[in-house]
Design a protein around this motif. Structure first.
Motif, PDB file in Angstrom:
ATOM      1  N   LYS A   1      17.997  13.165 -19.104  1.00 52.14           N
ATOM      2  CA  LYS A   1      18.622  12.641 -20.247  1.00 52.14           C
ATOM      3  C   LYS A   1      19.101  11.323 -20.058  1.00 52.14           C
ATOM      4  O   LYS A   1      19.535  10.785 -19.016  1.00 52.14           O
ATOM      5  N   THR A   2      18.696  10.452 -21.275  1.00 49.33           N
ATOM      6  CA  THR A   2      19.195   9.023 -21.292  1.00 49.33           C
ATOM      7  C   THR A   2      20.371   8.916 -21.964  1.00 49.33           C
ATOM      8  O   THR A   2      20.674   9.637 -22.860  1.00 49.33           O
ATOM      9  N   PRO A   3      21.438   8.270 -21.366  1.00 51.51           N
ATOM     10  CA  PRO A   3      22.803   8.207 -21.871  1.00 51.51           C
ATOM     11  C   PRO A   3      22.706   7.081 -23.325  1.00 51.51           C
ATOM     12  O   PRO A   3      22.037   6.448 -23.183  1.00 51.51           O
ATOM     13  N   VAL A   4      23.522   7.512 -24.141  1.00 51.67           N
ATOM     14  CA  VAL A   4      23.573   6.807 -25.379  1.00 51.67           C
ATOM     15  C   VAL A   4      25.237   6.211 -25.154  1.00 51.67           C
ATOM     16  O   VAL A   4      26.019   6.901 -24.904  1.00 51.67           O
ATOM     17  N   PHE A   5      25.435   4.821 -25.751  1.00 52.18           N
ATOM     18  CA  PHE A   5      26.986   4.553 -25.462  1.00 52.18           C
ATOM     19  C   PHE A   5      27.513   4.277 -26.658  1.00 52.18           C
ATOM     20  O   PHE A   5      27.235   3.535 -27.581  1.00 52.18           O
ATOM     21  N   GLU A   6      28.620   5.164 -27.058  1.00 59.05           N
ATOM     22  CA  GLU A   6      29.622   5.282 -28.161  1.00 59.05           C
ATOM     23  C   GLU A   6      30.988   5.127 -27.600  1.00 59.05           C
ATOM     24  O   GLU A   6      31.325   5.655 -26.624  1.00 59.05           O
ATOM     25  N   LEU A   7      31.883   4.441 -28.346  1.00 59.36           N
ATOM     26  CA  LEU A   7      33.060   4.061 -28.069  1.00 59.36           C
ATOM     27  C   LEU A   7      34.151   5.282 -27.860  1.00 59.36           C
ATOM     28  O   LEU A   7      34.677   5.377 -26.859  1.00 59.36           O
ATOM     29  N   ASP A   8      34.188   6.324 -28.655  1.00 56.91           N
ATOM     30  CA  ASP A   8      34.835   7.634 -28.792  1.00 56.91           C
ATOM     31  C   ASP A   8      34.706   8.309 -27.487  1.00 56.91           C
ATOM     32  O   ASP A   8      35.628   8.398 -26.475  1.00 56.91           O
ATOM     33  N   PRO A   9      33.584   8.711 -27.055  1.00 61.06           N
ATOM     34  CA  PRO A   9      33.381   9.228 -25.649  1.00 61.06           C
ATOM     35  C   PRO A   9      33.771   8.638 -24.453  1.00 61.06           C
ATOM     36  O   PRO A   9      34.250   8.945 -23.460  1.00 61.06           O
ATOM     37  N   ILE A  10      33.272   7.281 -24.377  1.00 63.86           N
ATOM     38  CA  ILE A  10      33.721   6.279 -23.405  1.00 63.86           C
ATOM     39  C   ILE A  10      35.283   6.072 -23.158  1.00 63.86           C
ATOM     40  O   ILE A  10      35.760   6.751 -22.175  1.00 63.86           O
ATOM     41  N   LEU A  11      35.970   6.076 -24.182  1.00 61.97           N
ATOM     42  CA  LEU A  11      37.489   6.094 -24.252  1.00 61.97           C
ATOM     43  C   LEU A  11      38.165   7.307 -23.932  1.00 61.97           C
ATOM     44  O   LEU A  11      39.171   7.573 -23.321  1.00 61.97           O
ATOM     45  N   TYR A  12      37.349   8.536 -24.058  1.00 52.01           N
ATOM     46  CA  TYR A  12      37.843   9.899 -23.765  1.00 52.01           C
ATOM     47  C   TYR A  12      37.791  10.092 -22.419  1.00 52.01           C
ATOM     48  O   TYR A  12      38.474  10.817 -21.712  1.00 52.01           O
ATOM     49  N   MET A  13      36.490   9.862 -21.871  1.00 46.13           N
ATOM     50  CA  MET A  13      36.081  10.081 -20.318  1.00 46.13           C
ATOM     51  C   MET A  13      36.846   9.198 -19.490  1.00 46.13           C
ATOM     52  O   MET A  13      37.213   9.663 -18.459  1.00 46.13           O
TER      53      MET A  13
ATOM     54  N   PHE B   1      30.665   5.333 -17.891  1.00 50.75           N
ATOM     55  CA  PHE B   1      31.763   4.258 -17.895  1.00 50.75           C
ATOM     56  C   PHE B   1      33.133   4.839 -17.340  1.00 50.75           C
ATOM     57  O   PHE B   1      33.746   4.226 -16.340  1.00 50.75           O
ATOM     58  N   ALA B   2      33.111   6.298 -16.898  1.00 49.97           N
ATOM     59  CA  ALA B   2      33.959   6.928 -15.880  1.00 49.97           C
ATOM     60  C   ALA B   2      33.797   6.478 -14.584  1.00 49.97           C
ATOM     61  O   ALA B   2      34.526   6.325 -13.674  1.00 49.97           O
ATOM     62  N   GLY B   3      32.396   6.463 -14.255  1.00 50.62           N
ATOM     63  CA  GLY B   3      32.012   5.952 -12.851  1.00 50.62           C
ATOM     64  C   GLY B   3      32.452   4.502 -12.753  1.00 50.62           C
ATOM     65  O   GLY B   3      32.598   4.409 -11.573  1.00 50.62           O
TER      66      GLY B   3
END
Length: 412
Positions: free
Chosen positions: A216-228, A94-96
């Motif tokens: 590695k395959t990404p896993v989508f979770e809200l906290d790391p998305i909003l952090y990055m 999501f940063a990308g």
């Protein structure tokens, strides 16, 4: 090759391309070594990301190489510890995509929108906090903390040798050597650490020559998305600076053609692609731009060969094994300098754009970016929480929008 003449693919370009990977190699592998990611994956995603970038900017391809971004070292390290590699990679995807959104905003509203939303009074302090937040990790690595295989004095000696070697090459190196101080520092430190018995060669002997990188395959979770996502602000601005630099070097206006809307799009897709495979985010490499300036090798096909070489090396198992044997003090010694340089680049941004810190408005913005980013504060809203560099960036943007401008202060 004295001027930019577009994309021309040939044998001569392949030889120069291999050399350019040598220039980028030290910085490229440092990010995965520091964050616990796989260096071979980083090689693969740097090469593949560069090819994607070239595909997107195919109408007028800039001669640049994309690889591991230093801006994400601290966030990746925190994310891996807090949520694991897979969820951290999900955040980086999501940063990308944030870059992609910026590219479409630029497409609609023009480049001035970015400069208004992210002026130097925000960008400078945010870049500074990246270096300052990373500095304790560099000190711990240089001192060999939490390692029992060698003494603290041995660790500091090796770190010191690595640091001095890097500084000497940076200051006294000529030609291409001036562009590879990190690689030279690693080599000198590695040789020094060998004489102190710090290196275990067993992983190299046991590793196969051919090995598929540990994707590695990404896993989508809200906290790391909003952090990055907010952390992507600083490298996005860095991207604009690098586009200006390569335009000045080649005398070709890449901000106009293919345009920032396409280069940002290419960088963003390359970063999301890297995260989908477990690699660090991509960014344009100033070291390679410097090599382009020195060699006058303006043909972007050279970067195609650099990318292909990186992809091929990604499948060499023994290369990854060699990198895994580099002692922490070697990396720590070099990081003492590099993290300080990152902070200095942020300071240079403030100075170069004449940001007046006598202006109370500017002083408030800079001061609160520092405190919120470095102070360890966490804003928890239940569903989401913000901290670190991302929190500092958000605070800076909000303050810049809300604080009134004094009438007697113009510009920055």
């Amino acid at each position: 090759m004295q001027k930019y003449e577009g994309y021309k693919f040939g044998f001569k370009e392949s030889l120069v391309g291999v050399q350019f990977l040598f220039v980028a190699f030290g910085a490229l592998v440092l990010v995965p070594l520091l964050t616990g990611l796989d260096a071979n994956v980083a090689l693969f995603t740097a090469g593949a990301g560069t090819l994607l970038f070239q595909l997107i900017t195919r109408k007028n391809v800039p001669p640049i190489f994309l690889a591991s971004s230093f801006a994400f070292i601290a966030p990746i390290s925190f994310g891996v510890k807090e949520w694991g590699i897979a969820a951290t990679m999900g955040g980086l995807v999501f940063a990308g995509l944030f870059y992609v959104v910026l590219s479409f905003i630029v497409r609609v509203k023009g480049e001035n929108f970015l400069h208004k939303m992210l002026p130097p009074v925000i960008v400078g302090p945010v870049i500074m906090t990246i270096g300052l937040i990373l500095s304790p990790a560099a000190v711990n690595m240089a001192m060999g903390k939490n390692v029992t295989a060698y003494t603290q004095n041995e660790a500091m000696l090796v770190a010191g040798v690595s640091l001095v070697a890097t500084i000497l090459v940076m200051m006294l190196g000529r030609g291409m050597f001036r562009l590879i101080p990190i690689l030279c520092g690693i080599l000198v430190g590695y040789i020094t650490s060998y004489f102190f018995g710090m290196i275990d060669f067993a992983p190299i002997m046991d590793a196969p020559w051919f090995k598929t990188p540990a994707f590695k395959t990404p896993v989508f979770e809200l906290d790391p998305i909003l952090y990055m996502v907010p952390i992507a602000i600083a490298p996005a601005i860095e991207h604009i600076g690098d586009m200006l630099a390569i335009s000045n070097v080649t005398k070709e206006n890449f901000l106009k053609n293919p345009g920032l809307k396409n280069t940002l799009l290419g960088d963003g897709i390359a970063t999301s692609f890297a995260a989908c495979f477990g690699g660090p985010p991509n960014t344009t490499y100033s070291e390679v731009t410097g090599a382009v300036s020195i060699t006058k090798a303006y043909n972007p096909a050279i970067m195609t060969w650099t990318a292909i070489t990186a992809i091929v090396l990604a499948f060499v198992g023994k290369l990854g094994a060699v990198l895994s044997t580099i002692p922490a003090p070697v990396i720590g010694g070099i990081m003492l300098l590099l993290f300080g340089i990152i902070a200095s680049v942020g300071m240079e941004t403030l100075v170069k754009h004449h940001v007046d810190l006598a202006n109370p408005r500017n002083m408030i913005i800079v001061a609160l970016i520092f405190v919120f980013a470095i102070g360890g504060m966490v804003l928890d809203f239940g569903v989401v929480s913000f901290s670190g560099i991302g929190l500092g960036a958000i605070v800076g943007i909000v303050l810049n929008l809300l604080l009134p401008r004094a009438k007697h202060y113009e510009g920055y």
